[in-house]
Design a protein around this motif. Structure first.
Motif, PDB file in Angstrom:
ATOM      1  N   LEU A   1       0.564  -1.082   0.338  1.00  0.00           N
ATOM      2  CA  LEU A   1       0.308  -0.023   0.041  1.00  0.00           C
ATOM      3  C   LEU A   1       0.862   1.451  -0.001  1.00  0.00           C
ATOM      4  CD1 LEU A   1      -1.940  -1.165   2.938  1.00  0.00           C
ATOM      5  CD2 LEU A   1      -2.958  -0.995   0.210  1.00  0.00           C
ATOM      6  N   ARG A   2       0.548   2.052  -1.264  1.00  0.00           N
ATOM      7  CA  ARG A   2       1.742   3.147  -1.163  1.00  0.00           C
ATOM      8  C   ARG A   2       0.681   4.323  -1.071  1.00  0.00           C
ATOM      9  NH1 ARG A   2       6.188   4.114  -4.202  1.00  0.00           N
ATOM     10  NH2 ARG A   2       7.004   2.729  -5.567  1.00  0.00           N
ATOM     11  N   LEU A   3       0.962   4.794   0.903  1.00  0.00           N
ATOM     12  CA  LEU A   3       0.224   5.973   1.467  1.00  0.00           C
ATOM     13  C   LEU A   3       0.945   7.468   1.106  1.00  0.00           C
ATOM     14  CD1 LEU A   3       0.239   4.116   4.955  1.00  0.00           C
ATOM     15  CD2 LEU A   3      -1.089   3.720   2.729  1.00  0.00           C
ATOM     16  N   GLN A   4       0.416   7.876   0.162  1.00  0.00           N
ATOM     17  CA  GLN A   4       0.007   9.617   0.239  1.00  0.00           C
ATOM     18  C   GLN A   4       0.129  10.184   1.368  1.00  0.00           C
ATOM     19  OE1 GLN A   4       0.778   9.532  -3.526  1.00  0.00           O
ATOM     20  NE2 GLN A   4       0.961   7.730  -3.142  1.00  0.00           N
ATOM     21  N   HIS A   5       1.221  11.003   1.285  1.00  0.00           N
ATOM     22  CA  HIS A   5       1.190  12.547   2.617  1.00  0.00           C
ATOM     23  C   HIS A   5      -0.593  12.857   3.348  1.00  0.00           C
ATOM     24  CE1 HIS A   5       3.097  14.776   5.263  1.00  0.00           C
ATOM     25  NE2 HIS A   5       1.625  15.781   5.516  1.00  0.00           N
ATOM     26  N   GLY A   6      -0.456  12.165   4.094  1.00  0.00           N
ATOM     27  CA  GLY A   6      -1.411  12.242   5.004  1.00  0.00           C
ATOM     28  C   GLY A   6      -2.537  11.476   4.967  1.00  0.00           C
ATOM     29  N   GLN A   7      -2.247  10.645   4.353  1.00  0.00           N
ATOM     30  CA  GLN A   7      -3.047   9.653   4.422  1.00  0.00           C
ATOM     31  C   GLN A   7      -2.890   8.252   5.344  1.00  0.00           C
ATOM     32  OE1 GLN A   7      -2.792   7.297   0.819  1.00  0.00           O
ATOM     33  NE2 GLN A   7      -4.334   5.485   1.475  1.00  0.00           N
TER      34      GLN A   7
ATOM     35  N   PHE B   1       0.567  -6.776  10.058  1.00  0.00           N
ATOM     36  CA  PHE B   1       1.540  -5.539   9.063  1.00  0.00           C
ATOM     37  C   PHE B   1       2.781  -6.076   8.923  1.00  0.00           C
ATOM     38  CE2 PHE B   1       4.387  -3.333  12.378  1.00  0.00           C
ATOM     39  CZ  PHE B   1       5.638  -2.832  11.867  1.00  0.00           C
ATOM     40  N   LEU B   2       4.322  -6.420   7.783  1.00  0.00           N
ATOM     41  CA  LEU B   2       5.119  -6.875   7.960  1.00  0.00           C
ATOM     42  C   LEU B   2       6.101  -5.745   7.752  1.00  0.00           C
ATOM     43  CD1 LEU B   2       5.185  -8.746   5.343  1.00  0.00           C
ATOM     44  CD2 LEU B   2       5.370  -9.610   7.526  1.00  0.00           C
ATOM     45  N   VAL B   3       6.333  -4.899   6.605  1.00  0.00           N
ATOM     46  CA  VAL B   3       7.412  -3.519   6.974  1.00  0.00           C
ATOM     47  C   VAL B   3       6.251  -2.424   6.531  1.00  0.00           C
ATOM     48  CG1 VAL B   3       9.368  -3.183   6.079  1.00  0.00           C
ATOM     49  CG2 VAL B   3       8.719  -5.409   5.983  1.00  0.00           C
ATOM     50  N   ALA B   4       7.083  -1.242   7.205  1.00  0.00           N
ATOM     51  CA  ALA B   4       6.493   0.274   6.917  1.00  0.00           C
ATOM     52  C   ALA B   4       8.158   1.000   6.372  1.00  0.00           C
ATOM     53  CB  ALA B   4       5.977   0.450   7.496  1.00  0.00           C
ATOM     54  N   THR B   5       8.027   2.126   5.599  1.00  0.00           N
ATOM     55  CA  THR B   5       8.946   2.509   5.241  1.00  0.00           C
ATOM     56  C   THR B   5       9.437   3.949   6.556  1.00  0.00           C
ATOM     57  OG1 THR B   5       7.775   3.994   4.267  1.00  0.00           O
ATOM     58  CG2 THR B   5       9.165   2.459   3.202  1.00  0.00           C
ATOM     59  N   GLY B   6      10.417   4.393   7.093  1.00  0.00           N
ATOM     60  CA  GLY B   6      10.026   5.302   8.188  1.00  0.00           C
ATOM     61  C   GLY B   6       9.620   6.016   8.097  1.00  0.00           C
ATOM     62  N   ASN B   7       9.260   7.245   7.287  1.00  0.00           N
ATOM     63  CA  ASN B   7       8.157   8.164   7.131  1.00  0.00           C
ATOM     64  C   ASN B   7       7.208   7.935   7.149  1.00  0.00           C
ATOM     65  OD1 ASN B   7       7.820   6.991   4.881  1.00  0.00           O
ATOM     66  ND2 ASN B   7       7.773   8.550   3.579  1.00  0.00           N
ATOM     67  N   VAL B   8       6.222   6.705   7.829  1.00  0.00           N
ATOM     68  CA  VAL B   8       5.081   6.088   7.974  1.00  0.00           C
ATOM     69  C   VAL B   8       4.728   5.778   9.393  1.00  0.00           C
ATOM     70  CG1 VAL B   8       2.851   4.652   7.656  1.00  0.00           C
ATOM     71  CG2 VAL B   8       4.568   5.064   6.166  1.00  0.00           C
TER      72      VAL B   8
ATOM     73  N   ASN C   1       5.691  12.402   6.079  1.00  0.00           N
ATOM     74  CA  ASN C   1       6.474  12.733   5.590  1.00  0.00           C
ATOM     75  C   ASN C   1       7.053  12.390   3.830  1.00  0.00           C
ATOM     76  OD1 ASN C   1       8.312  14.983   4.795  1.00  0.00           O
ATOM     77  ND2 ASN C   1      10.259  13.876   5.705  1.00  0.00           N
ATOM     78  N   GLY C   2       5.973  12.919   2.992  1.00  0.00           N
ATOM     79  CA  GLY C   2       5.472  12.162   1.640  1.00  0.00           C
ATOM     80  C   GLY C   2       5.068  10.683   1.385  1.00  0.00           C
ATOM     81  N   GLU C   3       5.469  10.348   0.676  1.00  0.00           N
ATOM     82  CA  GLU C   3       4.407   9.413  -0.213  1.00  0.00           C
ATOM     83  C   GLU C   3       5.915   7.961   0.826  1.00  0.00           C
ATOM     84  OE1 GLU C   3       3.516   7.286  -3.716  1.00  0.00           O
ATOM     85  OE2 GLU C   3       5.939   7.302  -3.947  1.00  0.00           O
ATOM     86  N   GLY C   4       4.922   7.435   1.652  1.00  0.00           N
ATOM     87  CA  GLY C   4       5.774   5.564   2.476  1.00  0.00           C
ATOM     88  C   GLY C   4       4.447   4.393   2.140  1.00  0.00           C
ATOM     89  N   LEU C   5       5.314   3.442   2.166  1.00  0.00           N
ATOM     90  CA  LEU C   5       4.806   1.889   1.619  1.00  0.00           C
ATOM     91  C   LEU C   5       4.966   1.682   3.171  1.00  0.00           C
ATOM     92  CD1 LEU C   5       4.587   0.754  -1.139  1.00  0.00           C
ATOM     93  CD2 LEU C   5       6.404  -0.127  -0.446  1.00  0.00           C
ATOM     94  N   LEU C   6       3.902   1.043   2.841  1.00  0.00           N
ATOM     95  CA  LEU C   6       2.869  -0.171   4.172  1.00  0.00           C
ATOM     96  C   LEU C   6       3.103  -1.502   3.163  1.00  0.00           C
ATOM     97  CD1 LEU C   6       2.054  -0.767   6.581  1.00  0.00           C
ATOM     98  CD2 LEU C   6       0.178   0.234   6.248  1.00  0.00           C
TER      99      LEU C   6
END
Length: 320
Positions: free
Chosen positions: A158-164, A173-180, A209-214
């Motif tokens: 799931l690509r999360l846009q800023h604020g989503q 959940f497995l992994v998320a980028t640090g900006n999520v 902080n910008g686009e993140g990935l979950l």
């Protein structure tokens, strides 16, 4: 071929030095001619940025990548690949900039140059008194790291846009980028807590902080439904994986899930394999569904096979 940092000898074609973890000039191979590129310039599998046509989302939210995304996922300075079929593996080539964090007990392998540490979570006191984990593991590159859950299933990206924000069933959940941002919310309603097989809490993930990935692990196969405002969908307890916060969750009986039918309708529902109680989700928004109903983690050696009746409630499980 030598490492530009430590001058160690390198095998042809490697992306990182085996001795110090430094990235090797050249990077990942170019994608095949004619393939698509995402908004950050990285290779994107077909339809990854396809718009939600004729829906409430417009083009602001990319469609979720279901069924083990086939092409590399590029975000920030990292490249993510999904390998394997029955028990898929998330294989990540980390750069120097963006870290990731992940659920406990899912690490499969890592390069010696990848540094592991702890990421503290917001609301640590609330999490502690709620019985939730206060620290999760964080990984910082450069280097290669991989994760897998010990169960048959599929990976959802799931690509999360800023604020989503999206809401996810606990322990999936497995992994998320640090900006999520990773937070939690209380399940609303006593019936939901007792009979929805969700427990008392739902994980919340928000890109800050910008686009993140979950990345999530769904048991069996994963499907996505989009509900219109006021539209309802009754789902077998344990089968929902993730949802938009706008989607409300309640419970209903198998008899209440039909237009009439009375006791004969309820018996028909049982014969069809339904539980006595179902989760009812009311739109607007999206909901992810897994074809194998979720079973909470159990102690090693405990019986794993068979379904779990939501009419036999173990109150201890609600607070584990």
């Amino acid at each position: 071929m030598v490492c530009p940092r430590c001058q160690s000898q390198l095998a042809p074609g490697v992306k990182f030095c085996a001795a110090c973890g430094a990235p090797v000039q050249g990077g990942p191979p170019h994608p095949p001619q004619g393939t698509a590129y995402g908004p950050t310039g990285g290779y994107a599998p077909p339809n990854q940025y396809e718009e939600y046509t004729n829906s409430m989302f417009g083009n602001a939210v990319p469609k979720g990548e279901l069924h083990n995304p086939k092409g590399p996922l590029q975000i920030g300075d990292m490249t993510i690949s999904i390998d394997g079929e029955l028990v898929p593996v998330v294989d990540i080539m980390l750069g120097n900039q963006m870290p990731i964090y992940f659920e406990h007990h899912i690490l499969l392998w890592k390069h010696p140059g990848v540094q592991l540490g702890f990421k503290s979570l917001q609301g640590a006191a609330r999490r502690f008194f709620a019985g939730l984990q206060v620290f999760i593991t964080e990984a910082q590159g450069p280097g290669n790291i991989a994760f897998s859950r010990d169960s048959v299933g599929q990976i959802v990206a799931l690509r999360l846009q800023h604020g989503q924000t999206v809401e996810v069933r606990e322990h999936q959940f497995l992994v998320a980028t640090g900006n999520v941002d990773y937070n939690f919310t209380f399940v609303q309603g006593a019936a939901n807590i007792l009979f929805s097989r969700t427990g008392m809490f739902i994980d919340q993930f928000t890109a800050v902080n910008g686009e993140g990935l979950l990345l999530l692990h769904g048991y069996g196969n994963v499907f996505e439904k989009t509900l219109a405002p006021g539209e309802a969908l009754d789902i077998e307890p344990g089968a929902w994986l993730w949802k938009d916060p706008s989607v409300q969750m309640t419970t209903t009986t198998v008899a209440g899930s039909q237009r009439g039918g009375g006791i004969l309708g309820a018996i028909g529902g049982f014969i069809a394999g339904s539980s006595f109680l179902l989760n009812r989700f009311i739109g607007p928004g999206r909901i992810g569904i897994q074809s194998m109903t979720y079973h909470p983690p159990q102690a090693e050696g405990a019986q794993q096979a068979g379904g779990q009746s939501n009419t036999n409630i173990n109150l201890g499980d609600l607070f584990s």
